[in-house]
Design an enzyme around this catalytic site. Sequence first.
Site, PDB file in Angstrom:
ATOM      1  N   HIS A 169       9.683  22.026  25.416  1.00 46.15           N
ATOM      2  CA  HIS A 169       8.976  22.943  26.068  1.00 46.15           C
ATOM      3  C   HIS A 169       9.175  24.237  25.418  1.00 46.15           C
ATOM      4  O   HIS A 169       9.958  24.366  24.420  1.00 46.15           O
ATOM      5  CB  HIS A 169       9.564  22.950  27.578  1.00 46.15           C
ATOM      6  N   ASP A 203       8.647  20.200  32.866  1.00 47.68           N
ATOM      7  CA  ASP A 203       7.551  20.721  31.722  1.00 47.68           C
ATOM      8  C   ASP A 203       7.926  20.246  30.170  1.00 47.68           C
ATOM      9  O   ASP A 203       9.026  20.221  29.896  1.00 47.68           O
ATOM     10  CB  ASP A 203       7.893  22.213  31.698  1.00 47.68           C
ATOM     11  N   ASP A 223       9.272  28.661  38.244  1.00 48.58           N
ATOM     12  CA  ASP A 223       8.810  27.877  39.081  1.00 48.58           C
ATOM     13  C   ASP A 223       9.631  26.548  39.375  1.00 48.58           C
ATOM     14  O   ASP A 223       9.363  25.545  40.200  1.00 48.58           O
ATOM     15  CB  ASP A 223       7.394  27.252  38.642  1.00 48.58           C
TER      16      ASP A 223
END
Length: 304
Positions: free
Chosen positions: A143, A213, A67
Amino acid sequence: MADFDIHILGCGSALPTTQHLTTSQIINLRDKLYMMDCGEGTQVQMRKMRIKFSRLNHIFTSHLHGDHCFGLPGLISTFGMLGRTATLHIHAPKEIEDYLLPILKLFNQYLPYKVHLNIIDPTQHALVMENRSLEVYSIPLHHRIPTCGFLFKEKQKEDHLVKEMADFYQIPTKLLQGIKQGEDFITPEGEIIPNSRLTRPAVPAKKYAYCSDTAYYPPIIPIIKEVDLLYHEATFAECDAVRAKKTYHTTAKQAAEIARSAQVKKLLIGHFSARYEDDQPLKEEADTIYPDTILAKEGLTLSL
């Protein structure tokens, strides 16, 4: 001419929805464009927002989850069909080579321009790119895979020369540049004219921190201290804090706590989970910690 604008192309998380596209943003700094991440739909959104493809020369990829990078091959191909000749610089963790090089070899063998991969270490806070207007630093994040954010620091402009004072003291043209850089002026009679009388301060340089993220990660606070705008992911609401921790994401409340601790001037949250039909509760949670938090949305432009 845009001085320092942030354009939101996509602010959803891994699943594209009818409400949100996946992650991508563009900085417009005096008509030079810099992209952060390139999820699916990025180039279509650029068309909708009338952003000029030709002015984009640097793409910063935070990590290699789809993404954040699945829009790259299509954008690279479109650049070729538009007749691009300027080198495209992609700054990313080393995994970008495993992903992008086979695609370039298979689909883009005859591009009319070069794609330069600048490999960065996402575990380090370091200078990634620099030009006359800007410095870009990596921000180590926490992450599931190696991930970093980016700190964009505008370089301080020179002070403005007060033309009336320069004319009054008949300052030679060859000395004007030095005065704009802080020098005093000494008249032929030996009088020292202080620089503060000859110039007025330039607008203070701006700073933008892009934190994609990440789990809740206080070590970033010293790096993003007092930035003009912080973008921080806020994938989940506090009711889903357990899932946020499990997936190495942040709640809206946690993002606001980071912003408050870092004393940032404005907070922008995004990367919203597809499970929420309404993002407003995320803003309300953040507002309890950091009032007037801004919700990212496609098509939004913020000026620093």
